[in-house]
Design a protein around this motif. Structure first.
Motif, PDB file in Angstrom:
ATOM      1  N   PRO A  61      -0.022   3.820  18.229  1.00 26.46           N
ATOM      2  CA  PRO A  61       0.330   4.784  17.231  1.00 26.46           C
ATOM      3  C   PRO A  61      -1.041   5.685  16.888  1.00 26.46           C
ATOM      4  O   PRO A  61      -0.809   6.914  16.525  1.00 26.46           O
ATOM      5  CB  PRO A  61       0.590   3.921  16.032  1.00 26.46           C
ATOM      6  N   GLU A  62      -2.191   5.484  17.502  1.00 31.27           N
ATOM      7  CA  GLU A  62      -3.241   6.093  17.107  1.00 31.27           C
ATOM      8  C   GLU A  62      -3.545   7.262  17.972  1.00 31.27           C
ATOM      9  O   GLU A  62      -4.274   8.330  17.858  1.00 31.27           O
ATOM     10  CB  GLU A  62      -4.530   5.343  16.938  1.00 31.27           C
ATOM     11  N   ALA A  63      -2.807   7.077  19.344  1.00 34.59           N
ATOM     12  CA  ALA A  63      -3.206   7.982  20.478  1.00 34.59           C
ATOM     13  C   ALA A  63      -2.320   9.204  20.406  1.00 34.59           C
ATOM     14  O   ALA A  63      -1.158   9.277  19.686  1.00 34.59           O
ATOM     15  CB  ALA A  63      -2.515   7.360  21.845  1.00 34.59           C
ATOM     16  N   GLU A  64      -2.933  10.294  20.747  1.00 32.47           N
ATOM     17  CA  GLU A  64      -2.050  11.516  20.795  1.00 32.47           C
ATOM     18  C   GLU A  64      -1.444  11.620  22.244  1.00 32.47           C
ATOM     19  O   GLU A  64      -2.158  11.286  23.176  1.00 32.47           O
ATOM     20  CB  GLU A  64      -3.118  12.999  20.657  1.00 32.47           C
ATOM     21  N   ILE A  65      -0.263  11.826  22.201  1.00 27.99           N
ATOM     22  CA  ILE A  65       0.582  11.976  23.361  1.00 27.99           C
ATOM     23  C   ILE A  65       0.922  13.494  23.744  1.00 27.99           C
ATOM     24  O   ILE A  65       1.736  14.068  22.529  1.00 27.99           O
ATOM     25  CB  ILE A  65       1.983  11.133  23.180  1.00 27.99           C
ATOM     26  N   ASP A  66       0.727  13.645  24.937  1.00 29.73           N
ATOM     27  CA  ASP A  66       1.267  15.203  25.368  1.00 29.73           C
ATOM     28  C   ASP A  66       2.407  14.772  26.464  1.00 29.73           C
ATOM     29  O   ASP A  66       2.349  13.824  27.216  1.00 29.73           O
ATOM     30  CB  ASP A  66       0.130  15.827  26.003  1.00 29.73           C
ATOM     31  N   LEU A  67       3.145  15.779  26.566  1.00 29.89           N
ATOM     32  CA  LEU A  67       4.139  15.669  27.680  1.00 29.89           C
ATOM     33  C   LEU A  67       4.073  17.159  28.319  1.00 29.89           C
ATOM     34  O   LEU A  67       4.156  18.184  27.982  1.00 29.89           O
ATOM     35  CB  LEU A  67       5.410  15.451  27.129  1.00 29.89           C
ATOM     36  N   LEU A  68       4.091  16.970  29.789  1.00 29.02           N
ATOM     37  CA  LEU A  68       4.168  18.071  30.595  1.00 29.02           C
ATOM     38  C   LEU A  68       5.482  18.237  31.255  1.00 29.02           C
ATOM     39  O   LEU A  68       5.924  17.112  31.771  1.00 29.02           O
ATOM     40  CB  LEU A  68       3.087  18.094  31.677  1.00 29.02           C
ATOM     41  N   ALA A  69       6.156  19.243  31.172  1.00 30.81           N
ATOM     42  CA  ALA A  69       7.410  19.444  31.767  1.00 30.81           C
ATOM     43  C   ALA A  69       7.598  20.908  32.181  1.00 30.81           C
ATOM     44  O   ALA A  69       6.500  21.858  32.109  1.00 30.81           O
ATOM     45  CB  ALA A  69       8.532  19.369  30.543  1.00 30.81           C
ATOM     46  N   THR A  70       8.550  21.055  33.151  1.00 31.95           N
ATOM     47  CA  THR A  70       8.744  22.653  33.369  1.00 31.95           C
ATOM     48  C   THR A  70       9.011  23.646  32.427  1.00 31.95           C
ATOM     49  O   THR A  70       9.582  22.987  31.238  1.00 31.95           O
ATOM     50  CB  THR A  70       9.986  22.676  34.451  1.00 31.95           C
ATOM     51  N   PRO A  71       8.875  25.053  32.419  1.00 30.06           N
ATOM     52  CA  PRO A  71       9.149  25.655  31.440  1.00 30.06           C
ATOM     53  C   PRO A  71      10.682  25.727  31.069  1.00 30.06           C
ATOM     54  O   PRO A  71      10.946  25.875  29.466  1.00 30.06           O
ATOM     55  CB  PRO A  71       8.651  27.208  32.041  1.00 30.06           C
ATOM     56  N   ALA A  72      11.528  25.628  31.822  1.00 31.08           N
ATOM     57  CA  ALA A  72      12.822  25.628  31.561  1.00 31.08           C
ATOM     58  C   ALA A  72      13.305  24.623  30.546  1.00 31.08           C
ATOM     59  O   ALA A  72      14.194  24.395  29.961  1.00 31.08           O
ATOM     60  CB  ALA A  72      13.781  25.670  32.778  1.00 31.08           C
ATOM     61  N   SER A  73      12.748  23.289  30.792  1.00 30.69           N
ATOM     62  CA  SER A  73      13.042  22.165  30.328  1.00 30.69           C
ATOM     63  C   SER A  73      12.414  21.661  28.967  1.00 30.69           C
ATOM     64  O   SER A  73      12.868  21.339  28.253  1.00 30.69           O
ATOM     65  CB  SER A  73      12.950  20.935  31.353  1.00 30.69           C
ATOM     66  N   GLY A  74      10.955  22.113  29.023  1.00 32.67           N
ATOM     67  CA  GLY A  74      10.192  21.953  27.780  1.00 32.67           C
ATOM     68  C   GLY A  74      10.695  22.562  26.615  1.00 32.67           C
ATOM     69  O   GLY A  74       9.941  21.689  25.600  1.00 32.67           O
ATOM     70  N   ARG A  75      11.190  23.624  26.493  1.00 30.60           N
ATOM     71  CA  ARG A  75      11.657  23.925  25.215  1.00 30.60           C
ATOM     72  C   ARG A  75      12.582  23.071  24.327  1.00 30.60           C
ATOM     73  O   ARG A  75      12.587  23.391  23.093  1.00 30.60           O
ATOM     74  CB  ARG A  75      12.084  25.472  25.297  1.00 30.60           C
ATOM     75  N   VAL A  76      13.131  22.210  24.932  1.00 30.38           N
ATOM     76  CA  VAL A  76      14.117  21.375  24.066  1.00 30.38           C
ATOM     77  C   VAL A  76      13.196  20.220  23.223  1.00 30.38           C
ATOM     78  O   VAL A  76      13.708  19.814  22.408  1.00 30.38           O
ATOM     79  CB  VAL A  76      15.035  20.524  24.982  1.00 30.38           C
ATOM     80  N   ILE A  77      11.730  20.248  23.488  1.00 35.66           N
ATOM     81  CA  ILE A  77      11.254  19.170  22.637  1.00 35.66           C
ATOM     82  C   ILE A  77       9.890  19.860  22.148  1.00 35.66           C
ATOM     83  O   ILE A  77       8.848  18.950  21.771  1.00 35.66           O
ATOM     84  CB  ILE A  77      10.601  17.887  23.845  1.00 35.66           C
ATOM     85  N   VAL A  78       9.783  21.140  22.010  1.00 36.44           N
ATOM     86  CA  VAL A  78       8.553  21.642  21.547  1.00 36.44           C
ATOM     87  C   VAL A  78       8.135  21.166  19.938  1.00 36.44           C
ATOM     88  O   VAL A  78       6.962  20.922  19.609  1.00 36.44           O
ATOM     89  CB  VAL A  78       8.688  23.284  21.526  1.00 36.44           C
ATOM     90  N   ASP A  79       9.222  20.804  19.201  1.00 37.29           N
ATOM     91  CA  ASP A  79       8.769  20.289  18.189  1.00 37.29           C
ATOM     92  C   ASP A  79       8.933  18.800  17.744  1.00 37.29           C
ATOM     93  O   ASP A  79       9.216  18.130  16.741  1.00 37.29           O
ATOM     94  CB  ASP A  79       9.870  20.996  17.104  1.00 37.29           C
ATOM     95  N   ASP A  80       9.110  18.049  18.857  1.00 36.27           N
ATOM     96  CA  ASP A  80       9.187  16.417  18.731  1.00 36.27           C
ATOM     97  C   ASP A  80       7.842  16.044  17.998  1.00 36.27           C
ATOM     98  O   ASP A  80       6.654  16.290  18.157  1.00 36.27           O
ATOM     99  CB  ASP A  80       9.208  15.899  20.042  1.00 36.27           C
ATOM    100  N   PRO A  81       8.332  15.234  16.903  1.00 36.38           N
ATOM    101  CA  PRO A  81       7.372  14.690  15.894  1.00 36.38           C
ATOM    102  C   PRO A  81       6.253  13.638  16.594  1.00 36.38           C
ATOM    103  O   PRO A  81       5.056  13.626  16.092  1.00 36.38           O
ATOM    104  CB  PRO A  81       7.955  14.039  14.930  1.00 36.38           C
ATOM    105  N   ASP A  82       6.648  13.181  17.795  1.00 38.68           N
ATOM    106  CA  ASP A  82       5.831  12.276  18.512  1.00 38.68           C
ATOM    107  C   ASP A  82       4.620  12.752  19.457  1.00 38.68           C
ATOM    108  O   ASP A  82       3.972  12.084  20.121  1.00 38.68           O
ATOM    109  CB  ASP A  82       6.557  11.096  19.239  1.00 38.68           C
TER     110      ASP A  82
END
Length: 434
Positions: free
Chosen positions: A100-121
């Protein structure tokens, strides 16, 4: 066949026609050049992997244990289609629960990544498209190299303790470029010696019959996570701003409040045979509007408009066309708002499942047991003929016999009856029987 259909090389059902000799030759040349490029990349990365393995010879990587592992930053890498990215959100949730203390980044393609831009985790959503390297001429373009070096600098500036390569060789390469202390991914999807913690196997091995989320959970175990049954179900929340924007959009459409709101996604990426026949869509949508008075909304990207036009030209009723008028986050909000989604095997199918929307998914060449919707509110329709499912992830999901009979066997009458069942069965009962 219309002039448009001839231009797109599809028949009246919307499926590819049998290619002529010129197109077959062209396809062979393209596939051959790509194989040569991938072979060259493999040899190069195998050399890099051998060097990395030699440089780590003095290091001992014990299995990651959540009790002793204290990561500050974690990178999850998924660089393919929208649906696969949504399914991979299971890794983000489980990692956040475990660390829970870790910062989690996600790398995706530009076309797909827009669906999760506001993910709280997620702390950051980083976008990059490695598919630009699929053509040999990409190696000669300075812009591609600048973008790759820029990505490397950005990732290394984050000082990751762990990078999770969820699927494919490109994700494994990016995991190494990130400079993460520990890198996890399937051994047969990366390159020898590349990852510090390779997990035996690969996606969709011939002897496997596991769903995509179960592969994600297998990788999570190597990251010190103890998966729970709840981790199999992806969850996606539409941003509040997108919810408000969609409500405003729907108000302008003057919908009938006493009638169901049904979203229909007629398109699908990575193979036209994943789509239900064009004339079937026209028949069904006419029936839903004329007999049920349903509010039918067509969704899609701007490049889906020609396909939608072929459907609406065959219709006598008028559906509401929002294709190309919503962002991915707005699409998630729209699907969250609808009473039902009707679709083939597509990215919006997984988005709808993740936001909790009841849906009907029509499958043909793809196997729902491997990549179908994970939701108690999902119903899958498929024709169990001898050659279906046939998709092997080695190319687009198109019929090798050029008939796509598995999709034609699922009739508008069958889909209409299923829609009536889902709309009129109480939610608790529908979830218990799905």
């Amino acid at each position: 066949m219309t002039k448009t259909e001839q231009t797109l090389h599809i028949d009246e059902y919307g499926y590819p026609v049998r290619p002529d000799s010129r197109r077959i030759l062209r396809n062979l040349v393209v596939r051959g050049s790509r194989r040569l490029l991938l072979a060259a990349i493999y040899l190069f990365m195998q050399t890099i992997g051998s060097w990395l393995q030699f440089s780590r010879r003095q290091q001992h990587f014990s299995p990651i244990d959540a009790q002793s592992f204290r990561p500050c930053r974690i990178l999850v890498i998924r660089v393919d289609l929208i649906g696969d990215l949504v399914l991979s959100l299971t890794t983000v949730r489980a990692l956040k629960r475990t660390y829970p203390e870790a910062e989690i980044d996600l790398l995706a393609t530009p076309a797909s990544g827009r669906v999760i831009v506001d993910d709280p985790d997620l702390a950051e959503v980083i976008t990059y498209d490695p598919n630009i390297w699929r053509r040999p001429k990409a190696l000669l373009q300075q812009k591609n190299w600048r973008e790759a070096f820029s990505l490397r600098r950005r990732l290394r500036a984050r000082h990751y303790d762990l990078a999770l390569s969820v699927s494919g060789p490109w994700a494994a390469i990016i995991a190494v470029l990130s400079g993460a202390k520990r890198t996890i991914g399937f051994a047969q999807e990366g390159y020898p010696g590349l990852l510090t913690d390779p997990v035996p196997g690969r996606h969709w091995a011939p002897d496997d019959h596991k769903h995509e989320v179960d592969y994600c959970l297998e990788l999570l175990q190597a990251a010190g996570v103890i998966p729970t049954p709840a981790d199999r179900i992806p969850h996606l929340t539409a941003p509040s701003t997108a919810v408000d924007e969609v409500e405003h959009l729907l108000q302008n459409l003057e919908l009938r409040a006493d009638k169901p709101l049904i979203a229909c996604h007629v398109s699908a990426n990575n193979g036209q045979s994943k789509r239900w026949p064009i004339p079937y869509w026209a028949i069904l949508l006419d029936q839903l509007i004329a007999e049920d008075g349903a509010n039918v909304i067509l969704t899609g990207a701007p490049n889906d408009l020609p396909l939608i036009e072929q459907i609406t030209q065959r219709m006598h009723q008028q559906a509401l066309n929002l294709a190309g008028k919503t962002s991915l986050s707005q699409l998630a909000a729209l699907l969250q708002r609808t009473d039902l989604l009707l679709t083939g095997d597509s990215g919006p199918m997984h988005i709808a499942a993740a936001v909790g929307t009841p849906l009907i998914a029509i499958h043909g060449p793809t196997d729902p047991a491997l990549s179908g919707p994970i939701s108690p509110k999902a119903t899958v329709l498929r024709s169990d003929i001898w050659c279906s499912p046939c998709y092997t992830a080695q190319g687009p999901a198109d019929c090798r016999f050029h008939t796509t009979q598995c999709m034609k066997n699922i009739t508008p009458a069958q889909v209409y009856a299923t829609i009536q069942e889902k709309l009129h069965v109480p939610t608790t009962q529908a979830e218990a029987t799905s």
